[in-house]
Enzyme design. Structure first.
Site, mmCIF file in Angstrom:
data_model
loop_
_atom_site.group_PDB
_atom_site.id
_atom_site.type_symbol
_atom_site.label_atom_id
_atom_site.label_comp_id
_atom_site.label_asym_id
_atom_site.label_seq_id
_atom_site.Cartn_x
_atom_site.Cartn_y
_atom_site.Cartn_z
ATOM 1 N N CYS A 2 0.665 -1.279 0.040
ATOM 2 C CA CYS A 2 0.028 0.016 -0.002
ATOM 3 C C CYS A 2 0.966 1.255 0.014
ATOM 4 O O CYS A 2 2.182 1.133 0.104
ATOM 5 C CB CYS A 2 -0.761 0.066 1.073
ATOM 6 S SG CYS A 2 -1.580 -1.609 1.536
ATOM 7 N N ARG A 27 1.058 1.909 -5.898
ATOM 8 C CA ARG A 27 1.105 0.980 -4.727
ATOM 9 C C ARG A 27 -0.140 0.087 -4.479
ATOM 10 O O ARG A 27 0.081 -0.602 -3.746
ATOM 11 C CB ARG A 27 1.753 1.479 -3.756
ATOM 12 C CG ARG A 27 2.985 2.256 -3.907
ATOM 13 C CD ARG A 27 3.679 3.297 -2.653
ATOM 14 N NE ARG A 27 3.934 2.142 -1.576
ATOM 15 C CZ ARG A 27 5.123 1.674 -1.647
ATOM 16 N NH1 ARG A 27 6.080 2.165 -2.531
ATOM 17 N NH2 ARG A 27 5.564 0.787 -0.810
ATOM 18 N N TRP A 74 -4.014 -2.078 -1.258
ATOM 19 C CA TRP A 74 -3.935 -2.916 -2.123
ATOM 20 C C TRP A 74 -3.982 -4.301 -1.190
ATOM 21 O O TRP A 74 -3.145 -4.553 -0.289
ATOM 22 C CB TRP A 74 -2.425 -3.090 -2.808
ATOM 23 C CG TRP A 74 -2.523 -4.360 -3.777
ATOM 24 C CD1 TRP A 74 -2.884 -4.276 -5.177
ATOM 25 C CD2 TRP A 74 -1.807 -5.608 -3.577
ATOM 26 N NE1 TRP A 74 -2.655 -5.529 -5.595
ATOM 27 C CE2 TRP A 74 -1.897 -6.432 -5.036
ATOM 28 C CE3 TRP A 74 -1.143 -6.184 -2.448
ATOM 29 C CZ2 TRP A 74 -1.300 -7.492 -5.050
ATOM 30 C CZ3 TRP A 74 -0.572 -7.459 -2.861
ATOM 31 C CH2 TRP A 74 -0.540 -8.098 -4.091
ATOM 32 N N ASN A 100 1.425 -0.281 5.798
ATOM 33 C CA ASN A 100 2.137 -1.120 4.561
ATOM 34 C C ASN A 100 2.872 -2.334 4.900
ATOM 35 O O ASN A 100 3.921 -2.025 5.470
ATOM 36 C CB ASN A 100 2.871 -0.035 3.567
ATOM 37 C CG ASN A 100 3.644 -0.606 2.712
ATOM 38 O OD1 ASN A 100 2.958 -1.641 1.751
ATOM 39 N ND2 ASN A 100 4.759 -0.216 2.249
ATOM 40 N N GLY A 101 2.506 -3.443 4.470
ATOM 41 C CA GLY A 101 3.300 -4.556 4.805
ATOM 42 C C GLY A 101 2.392 -5.571 5.375
ATOM 43 O O GLY A 101 0.938 -5.629 5.158
ATOM 44 N N GLU A 463 7.387 -11.523 -22.223
ATOM 45 C CA GLU A 463 6.886 -10.106 -21.961
ATOM 46 C C GLU A 463 5.714 -9.467 -22.615
ATOM 47 O O GLU A 463 4.789 -8.841 -22.001
ATOM 48 C CB GLU A 463 8.026 -9.003 -22.134
ATOM 49 C CG GLU A 463 8.012 -7.819 -21.783
ATOM 50 C CD GLU A 463 7.512 -7.405 -20.400
ATOM 51 O OE1 GLU A 463 7.461 -8.221 -19.585
ATOM 52 O OE2 GLU A 463 7.215 -6.269 -20.318
ATOM 53 N N LYS A 467 2.342 -7.968 -20.767
ATOM 54 C CA LYS A 467 1.532 -7.059 -21.045
ATOM 55 C C LYS A 467 0.316 -7.000 -21.269
ATOM 56 O O LYS A 467 -0.611 -6.313 -20.943
ATOM 57 C CB LYS A 467 2.594 -6.006 -22.190
ATOM 58 C CG LYS A 467 3.699 -5.325 -21.753
ATOM 59 C CD LYS A 467 3.845 -4.436 -20.683
ATOM 60 C CE LYS A 467 3.824 -5.035 -19.402
ATOM 61 N NZ LYS A 467 5.326 -5.230 -18.753
ATOM 62 N N GLU A 470 -1.963 -8.061 -18.052
ATOM 63 C CA GLU A 470 -1.719 -6.990 -17.163
ATOM 64 C C GLU A 470 -2.901 -5.925 -17.711
ATOM 65 O O GLU A 470 -3.675 -5.484 -16.470
ATOM 66 C CB GLU A 470 -0.478 -6.327 -17.076
ATOM 67 C CG GLU A 470 0.487 -7.130 -16.258
ATOM 68 C CD GLU A 470 1.746 -6.209 -16.459
ATOM 69 O OE1 GLU A 470 2.314 -6.075 -15.139
ATOM 70 O OE2 GLU A 470 2.329 -6.153 -17.104
ATOM 71 N N HIS A 486 4.913 -29.628 -28.437
ATOM 72 C CA HIS A 486 5.005 -30.575 -27.248
ATOM 73 C C HIS A 486 3.793 -30.098 -26.476
ATOM 74 O O HIS A 486 3.920 -30.634 -24.895
ATOM 75 C CB HIS A 486 6.361 -30.271 -26.472
ATOM 76 C CG HIS A 486 7.678 -30.637 -27.299
ATOM 77 N ND1 HIS A 486 7.710 -31.755 -27.724
ATOM 78 C CD2 HIS A 486 8.685 -29.790 -27.591
ATOM 79 C CE1 HIS A 486 8.712 -31.757 -28.539
ATOM 80 N NE2 HIS A 486 9.400 -30.806 -28.422
ATOM 81 N N LYS A 581 2.148 -1.363 -8.739
ATOM 82 C CA LYS A 581 3.611 -1.365 -9.419
ATOM 83 C C LYS A 581 4.698 -1.841 -8.756
ATOM 84 O O LYS A 581 5.579 -2.739 -9.021
ATOM 85 C CB LYS A 581 3.769 0.237 -9.682
ATOM 86 C CG LYS A 581 4.938 0.160 -10.614
ATOM 87 C CD LYS A 581 5.078 1.605 -11.392
ATOM 88 C CE LYS A 581 6.023 1.351 -12.496
ATOM 89 N NZ LYS A 581 5.812 0.482 -13.554
HETATM 90 C C1 G6P Z 1 4.839 -5.746 -10.028
HETATM 91 C C2 G6P Z 1 4.726 -5.066 -11.265
HETATM 92 C C3 G6P Z 1 5.560 -5.330 -12.540
HETATM 93 C C4 G6P Z 1 6.651 -5.623 -12.094
HETATM 94 C C5 G6P Z 1 7.133 -6.267 -10.786
HETATM 95 C C6 G6P Z 1 8.474 -6.307 -10.346
HETATM 96 O O1 G6P Z 1 4.334 -7.020 -10.337
HETATM 97 O O2 G6P Z 1 3.089 -4.837 -11.393
HETATM 98 O O3 G6P Z 1 4.960 -4.659 -13.628
HETATM 99 O O4 G6P Z 1 7.477 -6.163 -13.123
HETATM 100 O O5 G6P Z 1 6.373 -5.928 -9.866
HETATM 101 O O6 G6P Z 1 8.767 -4.800 -10.137
HETATM 102 P P1 G6P Z 1 10.509 -4.340 -10.077
HETATM 103 O O7 G6P Z 1 10.120 -3.026 -9.544
HETATM 104 O O8 G6P Z 1 11.232 -5.367 -9.161
HETATM 105 O O9 G6P Z 1 10.889 -4.273 -11.378
#
Ligand code: G6P
Length: 586
Positions: A2, A27, A74, A100-101, A463, A467, A470, A486, A581
Site C-alpha cells: 500500500c 502501490r 492493495w 504498508n506490509g 513479456e 503486458k 496485465e 510439445h 506497481k
Molecule cells: C509488479 C509490477 C510489475 C513488475 C514487478 C517487478 O508485479 O506490477 O510490472 O514487473 O512488480 O517490479 P520491479 O520494481 O522489481 O521491477
C-alpha cells in the site's frame, strides 16, 4: 502492499495528503482513507475505490487540521471493504494507524487483545497495531515508549504511521522491511512510503533504515532504533523532478512512457564506463552468478543470461526472486547475485539478496529508483536513468534494463554497437502504432492470445503476453516457439490469435515452420518481423537491426498492442485491476 503518507504542517493538510496519495496509487488503489486531527479528535474518512472517490466524499468539506495521515490500499489481509480500509483506530479512537506490509503474528496478538476486551472492527492484520499500542499505554508508558513496546511484539515486514489524539503536533513512523522516508519541507514535514508523494513540496529527504522509529514534527524530527537509542541520519537531496509526473499531451501515463522510449533507452545506454567496468570485474570474479528479478524484470534477466552467454561465454542462472529460497544451499562467498528491479522495493527481490548477503554473496543491481532499498543494499548499482515510471505495467523501464544489460555485455565481450542506427530504428517502430490500435479492434472479442519466439525473442514472447494480461485481462501466454508441438498446439483452434516474434535472425526459418504449423490449425498469426511472409494474416513490420537488438524493436509494438487492447475493452491501462506497481509484500 500500500502507500502511506503523513504530514505535519502549519496549514491544512487534507489537500496535501490526497495529492500525495494520488502519486502513490501505483502501490495499490482498491480503497483509500484519511485521518486528520482537528484539534480535538482524529476524524477518519475511508471509502472503497480510488483517491478520486474519496475526494468526492461530502464529509471532507468539514474536515480540516494541520496534522494527518492517509493510505491507499492493495488488499492482503481482509477483503476490499470500507471497514478494512485504513486508518485503523484503537477502541477509544485515540490512536490512528496506516500501514504498508504484513504483520505475520497478528492472529495470535488479536486473540490476546480480544481476551483483554479489545473490539475489532475490521478483518485486517493492521488493526492490531492501534489496539496493541493502546494496551501498552495502559501500563503508564508515554506514547513513544508504548509504541516501541508494541513494535517489539510485532513480527513481519511493515512500515506504518501512528497519530495520537493526545499529541497533536507529531506523527510517528516505523520501518521494518518496507520503505519509509521523511520529507523535510521547511514549514511542513512528511513521512511516506515514496518520495513521489511529497516531491512537489521538498527534495530534502531522510531514508529510514529497518528497525527505526521516527517522530516527525512540523519543523523537527528525531529517529530512534527499536531499542530507543537515538540514530543520526544524513539528509539526501532527491534527483527527480516533480514535473516528470505529468502526463503531458498523452491520455495515459502508460502511453507517455511507451513514447518516452525514443530517448530513455539511450539515456540508459549512457553509463559511466568505469562503473560498468567495476560491474564486469565483479561478474567475472566469482564462481556462480545468479540473476534475480520478478515480473518484467525477470524477463530482462532472461535476456541478460542469453547475452552474457552468447557474447562473453559468462554462464549465469536466472531465478525468479520468489523462488530463490531453493537455491540458498548453493550460495556462498564465491556467488554473485545480480538483482534487476525497476522499483528496487520488490519484497521478493530484497528478501533474496538479504539471504544471499548473509551467506557471503556479493550483490550487484540494476535499478531505476536511485534511493530505493535495493540500491542502498547492493555493493554496486547501475541505474536505468529513465525517470519515474508511473504506469503500473513496466514499459520504458524494461527497455532501459535491456540497454544497461547490453552495456555490460559489450564491455564483457570488448565489443560495441552502432547506437545511432538503433536510435533511428527505435523511432521507426512508432510507425506501426496505428496498426496496433487497429489490431486491438480486430481482436476485441478474443479470449486467448499466444506469443511465440525463439532464443532472445522468447523472453519477449513472455513479456508481450504479460503486458497483454496485465493491461487488457485477455488470457495470454508466451511460449518458446519450439515447444509448441510439445503441448501448446492443443490450445490452437480456428481464429485464435498468435503473435509470432520472427525477426531476420538465426531463429527465422525454424519459427516460420512453427507459424506454418499454427496456420494449419486455424490460428490467426500476427507476424512481428522485418521480413514479410504470406503465412502471416497480419504483418507488423519492425526495422532491421543488429540481431541482438531485436528484443527492443519487438517489445515496443507489443506494449502498444496491450495498451490499445485495454482501451478497446474499456479498461484503464494505468491502473489494472488487482495489481500494483511496487509489490512490497512476499
Ligand atoms: C509488479 C509490477 C510489475 C513488475 C514487478 C517487478 O508485479 O506490477 O510490472 O514487473 O512488480 O517490479 P520491479 O520494481 O522489481 O521491477
Amino acid at each position: 502492499m500500500c502507500g502511506i503518507i503523513g504530514c505535519v504542517s502549519d496549514s491544512d493538510v487534507l489537500e496535501i495528503l490526497l495529492d500525495g496519495l494520488t502519486n502513490m496509487e501505483y502501490r495499490g488503489y482498491d480503497s483509500v482513507g484519511v485521518g486528520v486531527h482537528d484539534g480535538k479528535t482524529i476524524k477518519v474518512i475511508k471509502v472503497v475505490g480510488r483517491v478520486a472517490e474519496l475526494a468526492k466524499n461530502p464529509d471532507l468539506k468539514s474536515t480540516c487540521g494541520k496534522i494527518g495521515l492517509a493510505h491507499t490500499r492493495w488488499a492482503t489481509h481482509g477483503g476490499v471493504t470500507p471497514e478494512n480500509a485504513h486508518p485503523h483506530l484503537s477502541c477509544d479512537r485515540s490512536i490512528a494507524v496506516v500501514h504498508n506490509g504484513i504483520i505475520e503474528n497478528y492472529q495470535l496478538l488479536k486473540n490476546e487483545l480480544e481476551l483483554k476486551g479489545h473490539i475489532f472492527r475490521s478483518t485486517t492484520d493492521t488493526e492490531i497495531i492501534p489496539h496493541l499500542i493502546e494496551e501498552e499505554l495502559k501500563t503508564g508508558r508515554n506514547q513513544r515508549d508504548a509504541l516501541l513496546a508494541a513494535v517489539n511484539k510485532l513480527k513481519g515486514s511493515y512500515a506504518f504511521l501512528v497519530l495520537f489524539r493526545d499529541l497533536n503536533d507529531r506523527l510517528y513512523g516505523v520501518r521494518k522491511d518496507a520503505p519509509l522516508i521523511i520529507g523535510l519541507g521547511g514549514n511542513k514535514n512528511f513521512v511516506a512510503s515514496d518520495v513521489l508523494s511529497f516531491l512537489k513540496h521538498t527534495k530534502e529527504a531522510i531514508f529510514l533504515d529497518n528497525f527505526e522509529v521516527a517522530e516527525v514534527r512540523r519543523n523537527s524530527y528525531t529517529i530512534w532504533n527499536f531499542n530507543g537509542e537515538e540514530v543520526l541520519h544524513t539528509i539526501s537531496t532527491l534527483a527527480w523532478e516533480a514535473t516528470s509526473f505529468q502526463k503531458k499531451e498523452f491520455t495515459h501515463y502508460t502511453l507517455k512512457e511507451i513514447h518516452e522510449q525514443r530517448e530513455s533507452i539511450f539515456k540508459a545506454f549512457n553509463q559511466d564506463i568505469n562503473e560498468v567496468d567495476r560491474f564486469c570485474l565483479s561478474l567475472q570474479g566469482v564462481n556462480r552468478v545468479y540473476i534475480i528479478g520478478a515480473g518484467t524484470s525477470y524477463h530482462a534477466a532472461l535476456i541478460a543470461k542469453h547475452l552474457f552467454i552468447k557474447m562473453a561465454k559468462l554462464p549465469a542462472e536466472v531465478i525468479l526472486a520468489s523462488e530463490f529460497e531453493d537455491y540458498i544451499p548453493l550460495v556462498d562467498e564465491d556467488t554473485l547475485l545480480l538483482a534487476i528491479s525497476q522499483s528496487g522495493e520488490t519484497a521478493d527481490v530484497l528478501s533474496a539478496i538479504n539471504v544471499g548477503k548473509r551467506k557471503g554473496a556479493s550483490v550487484l543491481s540494476i535499478v531505476n529508483t536511485p534511493t530505493s532499498s535495493l540500491a542502498r543494499e547492493s555493493d554496486y548499482t547501475l541505474y536505468l536513468k529513465c525517470g519515474p515510471e508511473v504506469g503500473v505495467a513496466a514499459t520504458k523501464s524494461f527497455t532501459a534494463q535491456l540497454a544497461v544489460i547490453y552495456s555490460i555485455a559489450f564491455r564483457l565481450s570488448n565489443t560495441a554497437a552502432d547506437l545511432q542506427r538503433l536510435s533511428k530504428a527505435v523511432n521507426r517502430v512508432f510507425d506501426v502504432e496505428r496498426q496496433l490500435a487497429y489490431l486491438a479492434q480486430v481482436f476485441l472479442t478474443a479470449k486467448d492470445c499466444y506469443f511465440i519466439g525463439r532464443g532472445l525473442n522468447y523472453p519477449i514472447a513472455l513479456e508481450g503476453a504479460l503486458k497483454l494480461k496485465e493491461l487488457s485481462y485477455i488470457h495470454a501466454e508466451g511460449f518458446a516457439a519450439g515447444e509448441l508441438k510439445h503441448g501448446t498446439l492443443a490450445l490452437i483452434s480456428e481464429g485464435v490469435p498468435v503473435v509470432a516474434l520472427n525477426p531476420n535472425d538465426k531463429t527465422y526459418h525454424d519459427t516460420l515452420s512453427n507459424v506454418a504449423e499454427l496456420k494449419a490449425r486455424g490460428a490467426k498469426v500476427i507476424g512481428v518481423s522485418d521480413v514479410a511472409n504470406p503465412l502471416y494474416d497480419y504483418y507488423v513490420e519492425i526495422p532491421s537491426v543488429e540481431s541482438i537488438f531485436y528484443p527492443i524493436v519487438e517489445v515496443i509494438p507489443l506494449q502498444m498492442f496491450a495498451y490499445y487492447s485495454a482501451l478497446e475493452r474499456g479498461q484503464n491501462p494505468d491502473y489494472p485491476r488487482n495489481l500494483a506497481k511496487s509489490v512490497t509484500v512476499k
